[in-house]
Design an enzyme around this catalytic site. Sequence first.
Site, mmCIF file in Angstrom:
data_model
loop_
_atom_site.group_PDB
_atom_site.id
_atom_site.type_symbol
_atom_site.label_atom_id
_atom_site.label_comp_id
_atom_site.label_asym_id
_atom_site.label_seq_id
_atom_site.Cartn_x
_atom_site.Cartn_y
_atom_site.Cartn_z
ATOM 1 C CG ASP A 88 -1.818 -1.129 1.372
ATOM 2 O OD1 ASP A 88 -1.993 -1.819 0.264
ATOM 3 O OD2 ASP A 88 -2.821 -1.243 2.294
ATOM 4 C CE1 TYR A 147 -4.647 -7.348 -2.172
ATOM 5 C CE2 TYR A 147 -6.723 -5.822 -2.021
ATOM 6 C CZ TYR A 147 -5.953 -7.212 -1.825
ATOM 7 O OH TYR A 147 -6.701 -8.192 -1.171
HETATM 8 N N1 NAP Z 1 -7.396 -10.661 4.980
HETATM 9 C C1 NAP Z 1 -8.460 -9.706 4.164
HETATM 10 O O1 NAP Z 1 -9.295 -9.140 4.915
HETATM 11 C C2 NAP Z 1 -8.669 -9.884 2.973
HETATM 12 C C3 NAP Z 1 -9.644 -9.156 2.403
HETATM 13 C C4 NAP Z 1 -9.977 -9.432 0.891
HETATM 14 C C5 NAP Z 1 -9.270 -10.137 0.224
HETATM 15 N N2 NAP Z 1 -8.110 -10.944 0.616
HETATM 16 C C6 NAP Z 1 -7.260 -11.692 -0.273
HETATM 17 O O2 NAP Z 1 -7.482 -12.918 0.240
HETATM 18 C C7 NAP Z 1 -6.308 -13.620 0.115
HETATM 19 C C8 NAP Z 1 -5.613 -14.167 1.338
HETATM 20 O O3 NAP Z 1 -5.402 -13.258 2.442
HETATM 21 P P1 NAP Z 1 -4.684 -13.479 3.892
HETATM 22 O O4 NAP Z 1 -5.174 -12.140 4.651
HETATM 23 O O5 NAP Z 1 -5.285 -14.790 4.242
HETATM 24 O O6 NAP Z 1 -3.130 -13.468 3.400
HETATM 25 P P2 NAP Z 1 -1.963 -13.800 4.349
HETATM 26 O O7 NAP Z 1 -2.472 -14.221 5.655
HETATM 27 O O8 NAP Z 1 -1.029 -12.897 4.363
HETATM 28 O O9 NAP Z 1 -1.323 -15.160 3.769
HETATM 29 C C9 NAP Z 1 -1.197 -15.065 2.272
HETATM 30 C C10 NAP Z 1 -0.593 -16.486 1.921
HETATM 31 O O10 NAP Z 1 -0.100 -16.394 0.704
HETATM 32 C C11 NAP Z 1 1.214 -16.641 0.606
HETATM 33 N N3 NAP Z 1 1.849 -15.930 -0.528
HETATM 34 C C12 NAP Z 1 1.944 -14.644 -0.551
HETATM 35 N N4 NAP Z 1 2.939 -14.268 -1.611
HETATM 36 C C13 NAP Z 1 3.086 -15.486 -2.395
HETATM 37 C C14 NAP Z 1 3.817 -15.829 -3.443
HETATM 38 N N5 NAP Z 1 4.392 -14.798 -4.252
HETATM 39 N N6 NAP Z 1 3.954 -17.024 -3.795
HETATM 40 C C15 NAP Z 1 3.434 -18.088 -3.282
HETATM 41 N N7 NAP Z 1 2.652 -17.591 -1.975
HETATM 42 C C16 NAP Z 1 2.552 -16.444 -1.665
HETATM 43 C C17 NAP Z 1 1.775 -16.698 1.930
HETATM 44 O O11 NAP Z 1 2.832 -17.450 1.976
HETATM 45 P P3 NAP Z 1 3.972 -17.268 3.405
HETATM 46 O O12 NAP Z 1 3.235 -17.741 4.464
HETATM 47 O O13 NAP Z 1 5.110 -17.991 2.986
HETATM 48 O O14 NAP Z 1 4.197 -15.994 3.400
HETATM 49 C C18 NAP Z 1 0.578 -17.258 2.740
HETATM 50 O O15 NAP Z 1 0.405 -18.475 2.840
HETATM 51 C C19 NAP Z 1 -5.304 -12.706 -0.690
HETATM 52 O O16 NAP Z 1 -5.397 -12.818 -2.171
HETATM 53 C C20 NAP Z 1 -5.759 -11.495 -0.120
HETATM 54 O O17 NAP Z 1 -5.591 -10.545 -1.156
HETATM 55 C C21 NAP Z 1 -7.956 -10.842 2.059
#
Ligand code: NAP
Length: 241
Positions: A88, A147
Amino acid sequence: MGRVALVTGGSRGIGAAISTALKDMGCSVAATYAGNDEKAAAFTAETGIKTYKWNVADYDACKDGVAQIEADLGPVEILINNAGITRDAPFHKMTPQQWHECIDTNLNGVFNMTHNVWGGMRERKFGRIVTISSINGQKGQFAQANYAATKAGDIGFTKSLAQEGARAGITVNIVAPGYINTEMMSTIPEKVMNEVILPQIPVGRLGEAAEIARAVCFLASDDAGFVTGSTLSANGGQYLA
Ligand SMILES: NC(=O)c1ccc[n+]([C@@H]2O[C@H](COP(=O)([O-])OP(=O)(O)OC[C@H]3O[C@@H](n4cnc5c(N)ncnc54)[C@H](OP(=O)(O)O)[C@@H]3O)[C@@H](O)[C@H]2O)c1
């Protein structure tokens, strides 16, 4: 065993909830991650779901990773493109690196993964692809031009592939979460949460990762064969697309 499912970023956060929900649904699940070995090992110890490490931004790594999972579990029938990052900054301060890192993971990563399972799904005449977009890809968000562009791009990609996959038994859909109670959210100060974020959400609370997982499980199920090209918003009524 049930169908073989691959969840990118499936070792923690929303992805971990999706991996375990698919396992509970009877799938053989492979979860991938980028670099956090400790979290991945803890996840495998807790759930028995095997994890695989590679960067989804790297096409050849995706190709090799998919081949390894298919050798271990069998052909991938369900792909959940969940891996995603934020970088961000208000646009006037956004660096090319912040822009490209988001595009490489959230958009190119979705291409790289989908492209490496698509041929097999077409041959076998069955596939389920679900990509995790975001409310901010639907409505835009201050300091998230990078994003939001990727998450909106994922929706256009999905609508196009849904048309290409339909005759081959492949459905392609989006789940677009609102604010979800993950580690990312726990860093937000209580005052900001109570006075800024929660008042924007009509149901009056954050979503839970398990609620996103249930939406994904429906779209990934055999029962959802008539649903394709859709965006399922799970945001507590915050934005009605
Ligand atoms: N959290 C929210 O409120 C929210 C809202 C809307 C959408 N989303 C979307 O939902 C999805 C999951 O979000 P989250 O908050 O659960 O994320 P998170 O807790 O940060 O976990 C991200 C996961 O993706 C993996 N990852 C990140 N970059 C990668 C790469 N280049 N290659 C392979 N793996 C990668 C990470 O691996 P490591 O553990 O090794 O880092 C981790 O397993 C994302 O697409 C996010 O944009 C989230």
